[in-house]
Design a protein around this motif. Structure first.
Motif, PDB file in Angstrom:
ATOM      1  N   THR A 283     -38.134  51.177  44.305  1.00 59.29           N
ATOM      2  CA  THR A 283     -37.122  51.584  45.288  1.00 59.29           C
ATOM      3  C   THR A 283     -37.036  53.114  45.327  1.00 59.29           C
ATOM      4  OG1 THR A 283     -35.461  51.294  43.558  1.00 59.29           O
ATOM      5  CG2 THR A 283     -35.751  49.490  45.116  1.00 59.29           C
ATOM      6  N   PRO A 284     -36.730  53.679  46.482  1.00 60.26           N
ATOM      7  CA  PRO A 284     -36.651  55.150  46.591  1.00 60.26           C
ATOM      8  C   PRO A 284     -35.396  55.693  45.936  1.00 60.26           C
ATOM      9  CG  PRO A 284     -36.028  54.141  48.665  1.00 60.26           C
ATOM     10  CD  PRO A 284     -36.496  53.019  47.774  1.00 60.26           C
ATOM     11  N   GLN A 285     -35.359  57.003  45.783  1.00 57.16           N
ATOM     12  CA  GLN A 285     -34.194  57.673  45.215  1.00 57.16           C
ATOM     13  C   GLN A 285     -33.041  57.672  46.228  1.00 57.16           C
ATOM     14  OE1 GLN A 285     -34.829  61.313  42.921  1.00 57.16           O
ATOM     15  NE2 GLN A 285     -37.045  61.158  43.344  1.00 57.16           N
ATOM     16  N   GLU A 286     -31.831  57.737  45.663  1.00 56.24           N
ATOM     17  CA  GLU A 286     -30.619  57.895  46.463  1.00 56.24           C
ATOM     18  C   GLU A 286     -29.759  58.976  45.822  1.00 56.24           C
ATOM     19  OE1 GLU A 286     -29.775  56.613  49.282  1.00 56.24           O
ATOM     20  OE2 GLU A 286     -31.248  55.001  49.557  1.00 56.24           O
ATOM     21  N   ALA A 287     -28.720  59.360  46.501  1.00 51.24           N
ATOM     22  CA  ALA A 287     -27.783  60.340  45.933  1.00 51.24           C
ATOM     23  C   ALA A 287     -27.138  59.754  44.681  1.00 51.24           C
ATOM     24  CB  ALA A 287     -26.720  60.706  46.957  1.00 51.24           C
ATOM     25  N   PRO A 288     -26.838  60.592  43.673  1.00 51.80           N
ATOM     26  CA  PRO A 288     -26.265  60.080  42.420  1.00 51.80           C
ATOM     27  C   PRO A 288     -24.912  59.408  42.638  1.00 51.80           C
ATOM     28  CG  PRO A 288     -27.030  62.353  42.175  1.00 51.80           C
ATOM     29  CD  PRO A 288     -27.054  62.049  43.639  1.00 51.80           C
ATOM     30  N   GLN A 349      -9.782  75.599  39.004  1.00 57.27           N
ATOM     31  CA  GLN A 349     -10.256  74.328  39.550  1.00 57.27           C
ATOM     32  C   GLN A 349     -11.787  74.293  39.469  1.00 57.27           C
ATOM     33  OE1 GLN A 349      -7.933  72.120  40.491  1.00 57.27           O
ATOM     34  NE2 GLN A 349      -6.291  73.608  40.167  1.00 57.27           N
ATOM     35  N   PHE A 350     -12.307  73.202  38.877  1.00 61.24           N
ATOM     36  CA  PHE A 350     -13.753  73.061  38.735  1.00 61.24           C
ATOM     37  C   PHE A 350     -14.214  71.764  39.383  1.00 61.24           C
ATOM     38  CE2 PHE A 350     -12.735  75.997  35.321  1.00 61.24           C
ATOM     39  CZ  PHE A 350     -13.764  76.921  35.415  1.00 61.24           C
ATOM     40  N   LEU A 351     -15.431  71.812  39.950  1.00 59.27           N
ATOM     41  CA  LEU A 351     -16.059  70.643  40.569  1.00 59.27           C
ATOM     42  C   LEU A 351     -17.564  70.771  40.362  1.00 59.27           C
ATOM     43  CD1 LEU A 351     -15.220  68.932  43.875  1.00 59.27           C
ATOM     44  CD2 LEU A 351     -17.541  69.771  43.598  1.00 59.27           C
ATOM     45  N   LEU A 352     -18.203  69.641  40.064  1.00 58.31           N
ATOM     46  CA  LEU A 352     -19.643  69.616  39.798  1.00 58.31           C
ATOM     47  C   LEU A 352     -20.345  68.786  40.867  1.00 58.31           C
ATOM     48  CD1 LEU A 352     -21.944  70.370  37.757  1.00 58.31           C
ATOM     49  CD2 LEU A 352     -21.569  68.105  36.740  1.00 58.31           C
ATOM     50  N   THR A 353     -21.454  69.309  41.386  1.00 57.90           N
ATOM     51  CA  THR A 353     -22.296  68.591  42.335  1.00 57.90           C
ATOM     52  C   THR A 353     -23.643  68.316  41.689  1.00 57.90           C
ATOM     53  OG1 THR A 353     -21.211  69.618  44.228  1.00 57.90           O
ATOM     54  CG2 THR A 353     -23.375  68.647  44.603  1.00 57.90           C
ATOM     55  N   ALA A 354     -24.094  67.046  41.740  1.00 55.96           N
ATOM     56  CA  ALA A 354     -25.405  66.659  41.224  1.00 55.96           C
ATOM     57  C   ALA A 354     -26.259  66.200  42.391  1.00 55.96           C
ATOM     58  CB  ALA A 354     -25.274  65.559  40.183  1.00 55.96           C
ATOM     59  N   CYS A 355     -27.538  66.622  42.398  1.00 56.49           N
ATOM     60  CA  CYS A 355     -28.415  66.340  43.528  1.00 56.49           C
ATOM     61  C   CYS A 355     -29.719  65.699  43.081  1.00 56.49           C
ATOM     62  CB  CYS A 355     -28.743  67.631  44.293  1.00 56.49           C
ATOM     63  SG  CYS A 355     -27.309  68.466  45.009  1.00 56.49           S
ATOM     64  N   THR A 356     -30.203  64.754  43.894  1.00 53.07           N
ATOM     65  CA  THR A 356     -31.569  64.260  43.816  1.00 53.07           C
ATOM     66  C   THR A 356     -32.256  64.650  45.125  1.00 53.07           C
ATOM     67  OG1 THR A 356     -31.024  62.128  44.807  1.00 53.07           O
ATOM     68  CG2 THR A 356     -30.807  62.299  42.416  1.00 53.07           C
ATOM     69  N   LEU A 357     -33.517  64.223  45.283  1.00 51.58           N
ATOM     70  CA  LEU A 357     -34.210  64.516  46.531  1.00 51.58           C
ATOM     71  C   LEU A 357     -33.559  63.821  47.716  1.00 51.58           C
ATOM     72  CD1 LEU A 357     -37.930  64.313  45.349  1.00 51.58           C
ATOM     73  CD2 LEU A 357     -36.583  66.376  45.837  1.00 51.58           C
ATOM     74  N   ALA A 358     -32.800  62.748  47.445  1.00 46.39           N
ATOM     75  CA  ALA A 358     -32.197  61.983  48.539  1.00 46.39           C
ATOM     76  C   ALA A 358     -30.840  62.518  48.966  1.00 46.39           C
ATOM     77  CB  ALA A 358     -32.063  60.517  48.135  1.00 46.39           C
TER      78      ALA A 358
END
Length: 605
Positions: A283-288, A349-358
């Motif tokens: 299956t392909p990658q998706e957003a975390p 205030q802190f916020l974290l963004t995690a990325c994949t190719l999707a």
């Protein structure tokens, strides 16, 4: 159209005209071979034929035949039978059909164009070389005997058989009509591996397969299963497809960026069979998903940030982005970052963004504080003496708290301990700005300090001084009277246990008479008679008054007696003398007597 008791019946109803054509066939059709049946309406002539046999009739009134409803072959559904009760329809057709053709159009493939089929096997007909037929004595004898039931085994699955019973006796025999029955289907064999798998997204795939060959019976449903490669032999997800005319299905509930093995299962009423081999797909990658909020180890002016990978990464994490107060401050693949040059105990205030190719996914926003420090400065407390045993303490909140004020602590020391031992007399998280110290000693100098505390520690103020009001002394000790000669005393005493102020003078009373009043702690008394008894008491005085200590008694030392001892002797018999004497005029102590006698005495025998 009905085939019943060797007669092919054609019923035609157009408007109010009802036409019936009957073609006698006998058992000519029951030979295990294909028979061609033709029904034709040309003008007023309605005809029916099978092979070489033909019958026709004329329609009284010529009307055009218009077909504007579904065409039912082999029977009609139960829900519409009530509309055609006058036809007297029997149960559905039992047998085989092929090459169905209408006047206009090509040959119809029943398996592909039929909208519904109920327990119909379109390819399980009797072979032309079969010796089985339904003509009189050519049928197979299944049972002979007197029982009224029989069990036959060894039949083919999902095959229609014709049976009739012949009852006979010495007078002859009689036969029943032919009854047709069908055996149940078998479990599918040789279910093929899916021919194609296509990923729709990271969570679902489209699977295509070929119809299983050699299935004897009606396929009730297909089941698609997905197994994780190198995982347990239990499907992660499955999908049941009841529409068996479709050879494509969607399988959902998968995990992105995961290797799966996909199988096909075909089911009849007798059971299910899964394909021996599987078709693999990734299956392909998706957003975390489940991106965790960042955490921090707090310091006064910086934060050591850290975070964990998403619980469900759904692929390879290509980048993290850390936001502080809505502004990105870090890009990269690391999981730690130091945020510097911050103010003491300040929220951010802190916020974290995690990325994949999707795609990318944000964590929930979190508020983090820099660490606390002790207050920058604490003013000395203000002291008010209320009475001889009470001091009222007041203070102000620190200007620079450097955190959340947690508690106040009051330390106290007094001159009795030379201000070397500090005791905690108040420690409270109730952030009042005053406190009353009670049960102090009168006339005592106290040093009092205030500590203000946060989560980062405490800051102590300078000491403030206060002296409680004086009062009369307490705990005046008893004096110690020591006599080292027969005419004098050395008397000494200590300070009161609680002076309650500054001792201005000590008075010594001997035999109830004040013989000394000074600041000294001792006195010498002389000119006393030997072995004389005297009483002593000490008085201690402050500016507020005086107090007496307990009374003690003591004697002077003994001295040799003074004067003469007059003695009197009285003869009492031939061997005894009785002596009496008078004490001296000045005994000067506790007297003891010795009597000395000289002369001749009898010797002990």
């Amino acid at each position: 159209i009905e085939l019943k008791s060797g007669i092919l019946n054609i019923f035609l109803k157009t408007g109010i005209v009802f036409i019936q054509v009957d073609l006698w066939l006998g058992l000519s059709y029951c030979d295990g071979k294909w028979n061609k049946v033709t029904v034709n309406k040309e003008g007023s002539v309605v005809s029916a034929s099978m092979n070489e046999l033909r019958e026709q009739t004329l329609e009284p009134r010529v009307q055009q035949l218009k077909v504007n409803s579904p065409v039912y072959i082999g029977g009609i559904p139960p829900e519409i039978q009530n509309f055609y009760k006058e036809l007297g329809l029997e149960r559905g057709f039992g047998g085989c059909m092929k090459d169905v053709k209408f006047t206009r159009g090509a040959v119809v493939n029943l398996a592909s164009v039929s909208s519904s089929a109920v327990r119909v096997n379109l390819d399980g007909c009797l072979s032309t070389d079969s010796a089985v037929n339904c003509r009189g004595n050519d049928s197979i004898l299944v049972y002979r005997g007197k029982e009224q039931s029989v069990y036959e085994s060894g039949l083919q699955p999902f095959t229609e058989y014709l049976y009739r019973v012949v009852a006979s006796n010495e007078g002859g025999s009689v036969s029943s009509v032919w009854t047709h029955v069908r055996t149940r289907e078998s479990v599918p064999q040789n279910v093929p591996t899916p021919s194609r798998v296509h990923s729709i997204n990271g969570y679902s795939i489209e699977v295509t397969w070929d119809k299983p060959a050699g299935v004897i019976g009606v396929i009730e449903k297909y089941i698609l299963k997905a197994y994780e490669e190198d995982g347990p032999n239990v499907p992660i997800t499955s999908a049941e497809l009841a529409d068996t005319s479709m050879l494509t299905g969607i399988l959902t509930g998968l995990h992105p960026f995961t290797n799966y093995a996909v199988t096909l299962t075909a089911c009849t009423l007798a059971g299910c069979t899964e394909s021996l081999h599987a078709l693999n797909i990734s299956t392909p990658q998706e957003a975390p998903e489940d991106v965790q909020s960042p955490t921090a180890i707090s310091f006064p002016t910086f934060l050591l940030m850290s975070w964990s990978p998403p619980k469900t990464p759904n692929g390879i994490i290509t980048q993290y982005t850390l936001y502080m107060n809505g502004v990105p401050i870090y890009f990269g693949n690391g999981t730690k970052y130091v945020v510097k040059d911050l103010a003491v105990f300040t929220p951010h205030q802190f916020l974290l963004t995690a990325c994949t190719l999707a795609g990318c996914t944000n964590s929930s926003q979190v508020t983090l504080f820099t660490a606390q420090l002790p207050p920058s400065h604490v003013d000395a407390p203000v002291l008010t003496v209320l009475d001889s045993r009470t001091i009222y303490v007041q203070w102000k909140e620190p200007v620079e708290v450097n955190g959340i004020l947690d508690r106040y602590i009051i330390y106290i020391a007094n001159n009795e301990q030379n201000f070397t031992k500090w005791n905690v007399i108040y420690n409270s998280t109730e952030l009042f700005l005053d406190f009353t110290i009670q049960q102090l000693f009168p006339g005592t100098e106290y040093l009092i300090k205030l500590a203000a505390c946060t989560g980062g520690g405490c800051t102590i103020s300078k000491a403030s001084t206060a002296v409680t009001d004086e009062s009369t002394p307490e705990g005046v000790p008893a004096p110690k009277a020591q006599s080292y000669s027969s005419d004098s005393f050395n008397i000494s005493w200590s300070k009161p246990e609680y002076p309650n102020g500054i001792i201005t003078s000590y008075g010594l009373y001997m035999d109830g008479v004040l013989m000394q009043n000074s600041s000294q702690l001792s006195c010498y008394a002389y000119g006393l008679a030997p072995w004389s008894l005297h009483s002593f008491r000490v008085q201690a005085c402050t500016a507020k008054g005086c107090a007496l200590g307990p009374l003690v008694e003591a004697r002077t030392m003994e001295a040799p007696p003074e004067g003469t001892v007059d003695i009197f002797a009285t003869v009492d018999g031939s061997r005894e003398v009785k002596f009496k004497w008078l004490a001296p005029n000045k005994p000067n102590g506790k007297l003891t007597y010795r009597v000395l006698v000289t002369g001749l005495f009898y010797a002990d025998q």
